[in-house]
Enzyme design. Structure first.
Site, short mmCIF file in Angstrom:
data_model
loop_
_atom_site.label_atom_id
_atom_site.label_comp_id
_atom_site.label_asym_id
_atom_site.label_seq_id
_atom_site.Cartn_x
_atom_site.Cartn_y
_atom_site.Cartn_z
N GLU A 113 11.73 7.74 1.78
CA GLU A 113 11.68 6.23 2.27
C GLU A 113 12.83 5.78 3.03
OE1 GLU A 113 7.63 4.82 0.35
OE2 GLU A 113 9.70 3.98 -0.74
N HIS A 230 7.23 -6.32 4.99
CA HIS A 230 6.96 -4.96 5.24
C HIS A 230 6.67 -4.68 6.56
CE1 HIS A 230 5.55 -0.84 4.78
NE2 HIS A 230 6.02 -0.90 3.52
N ARG A 276 14.22 -2.23 5.71
CA ARG A 276 12.90 -2.78 6.22
C ARG A 276 13.45 -4.08 6.93
NH1 ARG A 276 9.21 -2.07 0.90
NH2 ARG A 276 9.08 0.06 1.09
N HIS A 337 5.92 -9.17 1.71
CA HIS A 337 5.68 -8.02 0.89
C HIS A 337 6.40 -8.01 -0.61
CE1 HIS A 337 4.71 -3.87 -0.02
NE2 HIS A 337 6.05 -3.37 -0.14
N ARG A 372 15.37 -5.37 -1.24
CA ARG A 372 15.06 -4.38 -2.27
C ARG A 372 15.25 -2.89 -1.41
NH1 ARG A 372 9.99 -2.17 -3.56
NH2 ARG A 372 9.10 -3.51 -1.97
C1 SIN Z 1 5.44 1.34 0.61
O1 SIN Z 1 4.57 2.10 0.08
O2 SIN Z 1 5.75 1.41 1.75
C2 SIN Z 1 5.61 0.28 -0.29
C3 SIN Z 1 6.67 0.81 -1.27
C4 SIN Z 1 7.51 -0.41 -1.67
O3 SIN Z 1 7.37 -1.63 -1.40
O4 SIN Z 1 8.61 -0.18 -2.25
#
Ligand code: SIN
Length: 518
Positions: A113, A230, A276, A337, A372
């Site tokens: 990620e 998000h 993000r 988010h 975060r």
């Molecule tokens: C996601 O699956 O994109 C969210 C994961 C997160 O917010 O940590």
């Protein structure tokens, strides 16, 4: 008629369940109050996964560095160290308790990620990680005969006696009336306030009640201006903003504008894997530039077979809206988010009110700083949920439950829901004026609007909701810089002088604190 228990936990997400298990393991009676079904929580909705140091090419320092980098200078280093070093132990315990993370050939698989330097995200059921964790934790909690889960019980306020938190007032779902319950201590695990915004990836219950209740009880609330948006929520007319997990970009998904052009290279070298806040702002700029309401997530480089097995829930939801994730461009836009701010705690979940502990998204532990790192929140809930439960149990060894509080107001009528009018005005105001990009004018307008709403006669639930909006707007007005999830178009740069936390407490002027441990 009042009730008594040893400890009250409010909320049944990962933090609440883990805190309850810690308290029950210490031999206590625990009453868990939860707004809806025990399995309805932000945790249940978590798709992408949980970050943890378990793969061969990873170590705690790397995870710590990535977390600190994402936090834009506002993380508490001790809190981050606690998270990454203890995280592994608690995840292995979860596996021991039956959580089935995805594996290949018997070995755990890790996804990527944004802003992680390693593939360290565990997932379950492809994109149903939270659901699997909640299933395993509820099963584990049910083995503890001293945990009493009380669903459909909305908490309205914390009860304080001589500056100590001694219980809560909640809407009893069976008696259909407000009721007080007293305990040695209360652990708040109520989640965040994503529902403050018109567009949110969060479940309907994410209304920030815990933050407001703690504020009214006199607790310090920190860093409310930092809200994470998000980048990729499904953007289909009249449909809820369903999350299209960041793991989709981690597995090779790219973003395209209305003309089909891949655009992230204009904004950041890390392209779709930039943090993000950067991806969200880039999307907004691209939408404004092209005069459109969304951009597109393109997963067509992946096979249908891969996508359906890796992202089963997302494939199904998109199919419901007539989208084939292996063939169609998926319309997406940012949505609120995660709240980085919340009730200020130490490393053991202690708030500034004796008898009141907190864990999970409701808190500001210092783990996330101004932004975060993806998939750190489930880990935070797990680690600090356990620590808060342990601390509440050991700090209360000599405390007796007493049925007495400073509360003078009689039970009002049962009004545990935010009124439609308040909800609509707050959500629109937050989205338009306290959103992804803010400035003095928009924030002042929002603050005036929320003040006006708060002057009316409101139910506790509506008052809690608008109070969260005021806390965010006030802190965002105060912070005259841009950092992490807080972007001021009138102060677009980071200021070294403002490398401090915003602290809000009662009617005092907004204050700042250089460090979060105390
Ligand atoms: C996601 O699956 O994109 C969210 C994961 C997160 O917010 O940590």
């Amino acid at each position: 008629m009042a009730q008594q228990t040893d400890f009250i936990v409010i909320g049944s997400g990962i933090a609440g369940l883990r805190a309850s298990i810690a308290l029950a393991s210490a031999g206590s009676q625990v009453t868990v109050l939860t707004k809806a079904k025990a399995s309805d929580s932000n945790t249940e909705w978590a798709q992408g996964g949980v970050a943890v140091v378990l793969s061969d090419d990873d170590n705690a320092e790397l995870h710590e560095d990535d977390t600190l980098e994402a936090g834009a200078g506002l993380c508490d280093e001790q809190a981050v160290e606690t998270l990454v070093t203890e995280g592994t132990k608690y995840i292995l315990e979860l596996i021991d308790w039956g959580t089935e993370f995805d594996r290949e050939g018997g070995k755990l698989v890790f996804t990527q990620e944004a802003a992680h330097s390693r593939r360290r995200i565990l997932h379950a059921g492809g994109d149903s990680t939270g659901k699997e964790i909640v299933r395993a934790l509820i099963a584990r909690a049910r083995q503890e005969t001293t945990i009493n889960l009380l669903p459909f019980a909305d908490t309205e306020k914390l009860l304080i006696n001589d500056r100590r938190c001694v219980g809560v007032r909640y809407a009893d779902p069976i008696l259909k009336s407000p009721r007080d319950i007293f305990a040695k201590a209360v652990v708040l695990c109520t989640g965040g306030a994503g529902q403050l915004y018109l567009h949110s990836t969060n479940p309907p219950g994410a209304t920030g009640d815990g933050i407001a209740m703690a504020y009214f009880a006199g607790a310090e609330i920190a860093d409310m201006e930092f809200v994470q948006f998000h980048p990729t929520a499904l953007s289909v007319k009249n449909a809820p903003r369903f999350l299209l997990s960041e793991a989709m970009r981690g597995e090779g998904g790219v973003l395209r504008n209305a003309h089909g052009e891949r655009f992230m290279s204009k904004y950041d070298d890390r392209l779709e894997m930039a943090p993000r806040d950067i991806v969200s702002r880039s999307i907004v700029r691209e939408m404004r530039r092209t005069g459109t309401r969304n951009v597109y997530l393109d997963m067509t480089s992946k096979t249908e077979e891969f996508l359906v097995s890796r992202f089963p829930a997302i494939s199904k939801t998109c199919a419901y809206y007539g989208l084939d994730i292996s063939k169609d461009m998926l319309p997406v836009s940012p949505a609120s988010h995660y709240c980085m701010g919340g009730v200020r705690t130490d490393l053991w979940g202690r708030t500034t009110i004796p008898g009141l502990y907190a864990a999970g998204e409701v808190t500001c532990t210092g783990v996330h700083g101004a932004n975060r790192l993806a998939s750190n929140s489930l880990l935070e809930g797990l680690v600090f949920g356990a620590r808060a439960g342990e601390a509440a149990a050991s700090d209360s060894l000599n405390i007796q439950v007493e049925e007495s509080s400073d509360e003078t107001s009689s039970y009002g009528s049962l009004s545990a829901k935010v009124s439609t009018a308040v909800r609509k005005r707050v959500k629109r105001g937050m989205w338009e004026w306290v959103g992804i990009m803010r400035d003095e004018e928009s924030l002042s307008r929002a603050y005036a609007e929320f003040r006006q709403i708060s002057r009316a006669k409101l139910s506790n639930a509506s008052r809690n909701f608008v109070t969260n909006a005021l806390l965010v707007a006030r802190a965002a007005l105060w912070r005259k810089e841009s950092r992490g999830g807080h972007f001021r178009s009138d102060y677009p740069e980071r200021s070294d002088e403002l490398r401090v936390h915003s602290i809000q407490e009662g009617d005092k002027e907004i204050d700042s604190a250089p460090r979060i441990s105390f």
